[in-house]
Design a protein around this motif. Structure first.
Motif, PDB file in Angstrom:
ATOM      1  N   LYS A 111       0.869  -1.173   0.000  1.00 37.36           N
ATOM      2  CA  LYS A 111       0.000   0.000   0.000  1.00 37.36           C
ATOM      3  C   LYS A 111       0.910   1.228   0.000  1.00 37.36           C
ATOM      4  N   ASP A 113       0.973   5.354  -0.763  1.00 34.71           N
ATOM      5  CA  ASP A 113       0.167   6.570  -0.913  1.00 34.71           C
ATOM      6  C   ASP A 113      -1.323   6.259  -0.983  1.00 34.71           C
ATOM      7  N   GLY A 114      -1.774   5.293  -0.167  1.00 31.84           N
ATOM      8  CA  GLY A 114      -3.176   4.948  -0.092  1.00 31.84           C
ATOM      9  C   GLY A 114      -3.671   4.035  -1.205  1.00 31.84           C
ATOM     10  N   GLN A 115      -2.792   3.635  -2.107  1.00 28.90           N
ATOM     11  CA  GLN A 115      -3.180   2.757  -3.205  1.00 28.90           C
ATOM     12  C   GLN A 115      -2.444   1.430  -3.090  1.00 28.90           C
ATOM     13  N   VAL A 116      -3.149   0.354  -3.446  1.00 25.74           N
ATOM     14  CA  VAL A 116      -2.520  -0.957  -3.473  1.00 25.74           C
ATOM     15  C   VAL A 116      -1.791  -1.085  -4.804  1.00 25.74           C
ATOM     16  N   ARG A 117      -0.508  -1.395  -4.718  1.00 25.44           N
ATOM     17  CA  ARG A 117       0.317  -1.538  -5.914  1.00 25.44           C
ATOM     18  C   ARG A 117       0.956  -2.918  -5.934  1.00 25.44           C
TER      19      ARG A 117
END
Length: 150
Positions: A111, A113-117
């Motif tokens: 996770k 910056d608040g995004q799942v990568r």
């Protein structure tokens, strides 16, 4: 700006990487990742077994001249690939070229910056081959079902 031509000895690996890139592109669109990775001789690691100790204290695998040329060739092809130079494509193609070294493909998530990568990299003899150097920031997905997507 001048473009540096690859050495003559790398051309066979560049042609091989280009052919593998075409097959990988088609396979990513039609086959599940575990199957494609097996076809490429780079099985997807789906268990949490501890890898062997790295060959080198830095954690990077020790590659001979041939292996370094193969990795360079795959990077060169992927830099110009029209469908994107993704870490997954890079790992698959490099893994196929390095199959004699027994690479394993790992895919991880984080996770950021608040995004799942997601990120993909290779492990060879316990060492991490990751052009981005980001593998340490990702948690490997170790379920075969998690990646069986078409």
């Amino acid at each position: 700006m001048s473009v540096r031509r690859p050495p003559f000895g790398e051309w066979p690996w560049i042609v091989a990487a280009l052919a593998l890139a075409v097959v990988a592109e088609l396979g990513l669109r039609t086959a599940g990742l575990p199957r494609l990775a097996r076809m490429f001789g780079t099985p997807l690691r789906t268990d949490d077994s501890t890898p062997a100790q790295p060959d080198h204290p830095s954690g990077a695998p020790v590659l001979d001249d041939r292996a370094r040329r193969q990795v360079r060739s795959s990077r060169r092809v992927m830099r110009h690939w029209p469908f994107g130079d993704t870490c997954l494509r890079q790992a698959l193609i490099s893994g196929a070229l390095l199959r004699r070294l027994g690479p394993e493909l790992l895919v991880g998530v984080a996770k950021i910056d608040g995004q799942v990568r997601a990120h993909a990299w290779l492990e060879i003899n316990g060492g991490i081959l990751d052009p981005l150097g980001a593998a340490a920031s990702y948690t490997p997905l170790l379920s075969p079902d998690a990646l069986d997507v078409k």
